[in-house]
Write a protein that holds these residues in place. Structure first.
Motif, short mmCIF file in Angstrom:
data_model
loop_
_atom_site.label_atom_id
_atom_site.label_comp_id
_atom_site.label_asym_id
_atom_site.label_seq_id
_atom_site.Cartn_x
_atom_site.Cartn_y
_atom_site.Cartn_z
N TRP A 75 0.86 -1.19 0.00
CA TRP A 75 0.00 0.00 0.00
C TRP A 75 0.89 1.23 0.00
O TRP A 75 1.65 1.45 0.95
CB TRP A 75 -0.94 0.03 1.20
CG TRP A 75 -1.69 1.34 1.22
CD1 TRP A 75 -1.53 2.38 2.08
CD2 TRP A 75 -2.70 1.77 0.30
NE1 TRP A 75 -2.36 3.42 1.75
CE2 TRP A 75 -3.09 3.08 0.66
CE3 TRP A 75 -3.30 1.17 -0.82
CZ2 TRP A 75 -4.06 3.81 -0.04
CZ3 TRP A 75 -4.26 1.90 -1.51
CH2 TRP A 75 -4.65 3.18 -1.12
N GLU A 77 1.43 5.02 0.33
CA GLU A 77 0.77 6.18 0.94
C GLU A 77 1.10 7.45 0.16
O GLU A 77 0.20 8.19 -0.25
CB GLU A 77 1.23 6.32 2.40
CG GLU A 77 0.25 7.03 3.31
CD GLU A 77 -1.04 6.26 3.50
OE1 GLU A 77 -2.09 6.83 3.18
OE2 GLU A 77 -1.01 5.09 3.97
N ARG B 264 -7.02 2.59 -6.41
CA ARG B 264 -6.41 2.69 -5.07
C ARG B 264 -7.49 2.60 -3.99
O ARG B 264 -7.33 1.95 -2.97
CB ARG B 264 -5.65 4.01 -4.93
CG ARG B 264 -4.24 3.96 -5.50
CD ARG B 264 -3.59 5.33 -5.52
NE ARG B 264 -3.46 5.96 -4.22
CZ ARG B 264 -2.51 5.71 -3.32
NH1 ARG B 264 -1.59 4.80 -3.59
NH2 ARG B 264 -2.46 6.35 -2.17
N TRP B 265 -8.61 3.29 -4.25
CA TRP B 265 -9.71 3.29 -3.28
C TRP B 265 -10.30 1.89 -3.15
O TRP B 265 -10.55 1.40 -2.03
CB TRP B 265 -10.75 4.31 -3.77
CG TRP B 265 -11.96 4.48 -2.91
CD1 TRP B 265 -12.03 5.10 -1.70
CD2 TRP B 265 -13.29 4.05 -3.22
NE1 TRP B 265 -13.33 5.09 -1.26
CE2 TRP B 265 -14.12 4.46 -2.16
CE3 TRP B 265 -13.87 3.37 -4.31
CZ2 TRP B 265 -15.50 4.21 -2.14
CZ3 TRP B 265 -15.24 3.13 -4.30
CH2 TRP B 265 -16.02 3.54 -3.23
N ARG B 268 -7.81 -0.20 -1.17
CA ARG B 268 -7.77 0.19 0.24
C ARG B 268 -8.97 -0.32 1.00
O ARG B 268 -8.88 -0.71 2.17
CB ARG B 268 -7.71 1.73 0.32
CG ARG B 268 -7.45 2.29 1.70
CD ARG B 268 -6.11 1.85 2.24
NE ARG B 268 -5.58 2.76 3.23
CZ ARG B 268 -4.49 2.49 3.94
NH1 ARG B 268 -3.84 1.36 3.77
NH2 ARG B 268 -4.04 3.36 4.81
#
Lengths: 90, 280
Positions: A75, A77, B264-265, B268
């Motif tokens: 992930w 950031e 990405r959302w 996530r």
């Protein structure tokens, strides 16, 4: 390499997040190779990967876009880019 | 894969205007469901005899296979006087429901797929725009999107530079706000509500809330259906059919900012029904 030729940049890319995956560094190398960018990994540790990358700005933009998504087990950031001095070994 | 965070989301499953007592058989995330009106006229959705949570909003019936943790997203324009609300109907597309939403977010394809309607060559450049994941609302937003369009809407008589905002309030829904030719200062609202039938099959239910007192309802529906039918041929030929969350096989560019933010959302939030997790 002297850095900022007209259409060539030499940048330090810092990728932060949950990036301490062994899969991410080879992934970055593959993605940069597809784009024809020269790169050299300067740091790879928990939470941060740093690489120097050289090539046309549009292609470095594309590397940043790809890395912001990355492989499924990381992930990202944030990604920051700064001008870098010196050459890549790639 | 069905047991991910998407199970608890709301999905469109039919038009309110088409509800009847006989019921309509369809599917939701691989499960057979039936959408019907109850004896009192209210919407009723069942799956294998189980009554599902239901909402009726924006011209559509919404249901969830799970236990929604939040209410169906708001579209304040749906309550604004003077707008015309258009149920465009349904377009079945053999693609991932996430692919359908991603395509809707892709402004760069307008000149090539919707030639002389939503775009035209040589006006292919996508100017810089702003994309963000709004953590408070848990939505993806793209704003300040500007694009030249030869005919931006049914009511537009010539080419204009259209401004857009895109919003993704749910994994298979997108709301597009665009310049409203007859009413400067307001936004036309065009939505894409996607019903995931399976990971690689979906029903797309566009819906609109427009300021347009001139066009006939038939013309409004026809205009939008034309757009979505042009998209369908592209969507059904995309490889891979599922939406890759690892861009290993694709090279996203600056013009794909919204698509990357959307992926990405999804990643996530663990919204992976219809997604390909590893590049192949």
């Amino acid at each position: 390499m002297t850095g900022q030729k007209q259409d060539q940049l030499h940048e330090r890319m810092t990728i932060r997040g949950a990036v301490d995956s062994a899969s991410f560094v080879p992934w970055i190398r593959r993605h940069a190779a597809k784009l024809g960018l020269r790169q050299e990994i300067r740091h790879a540790g928990p939470g941060r990967i740093e690489l120097d990358v050289a090539g046309p700005v549009e292609l470095i933009d594309m590397l940043e876009m790809g890395c912001s998504l990355g492989p499924i087990d990381v992930w990202v950031e944030t990604i920051t880019r700064t001008p870098a001095a010196g050459g890549t070994g790639g | 894969m069905t047991q991910d965070a998407m199970i608890d989301e709301w999905y469109p499953v039919g038009l309110v205007s088409r509800l009847d007592g006989n019921g309509r058989k369809t599917a939701l995330m691989g499960e057979p469901i039936e959408v019907a009106s109850d004896t009192d006229g209210s919407a009723r959705v069942t799956s294998k005899g189980r009554v599902l949570p239901v909402r009726v909003r924006y011209g559509h019936v919404w249901a969830s296979l799970g236990q929604p943790q939040k209410e169906l997203f708001a579209i304040p324009e749906a309550d604004q006087p003077g707008r015309r609300f258009v149920d465009v109907g349904v377009v079945r597309v053999r693609c991932s429901p996430l692919r359908a939403v991603e395509n809707f977010l892709d402004i760069a394809h307008f000149p090539f797929v919707h030639t002389d309607i939503l775009g035209s060559e040589p006006h292919t450049e996508v100017q810089n725009y702003k994309v963000e994941i709004r953590e408070d609302a848990d939505e993806v937003w793209a704003t300040q999107v500007k694009f030249y369009q030869p005919q931006a809407a049914r009511s537009a008589s010539g080419g204009i530079t259209t401004e857009y905002m895109y919003r993704v309030p749910a994994p298979t829904c997108s709301v597009l706000y665009k310049t409203c030719p007859p009413r400067p200062g307001e936004w036309d609202v065009i939505t894409l509500f996607v019903q995931p039938l399976a990971e690689d099959l979906c029903d797309v239910w566009p819906w609109m809330a427009l300021f347009d007192d001139e066009s006939s309802m038939t013309d409004l529906i026809h205009f939008q259906q034309t757009i979505f039918l042009q998209d369908r041929s592209i969507l059904e030929n995309q490889i891979p059919r599922l939406l890759p969350l690892d861009p290993g096989m694709e090279i996203p560019t600056r013009a794909d900012l919204t698509s990357v933010a959307y992926r990405r959302w999804l990643k996530r939030r663990g919204y992976t029904y219809g997604a390909q997790l590893v590049a192949q």
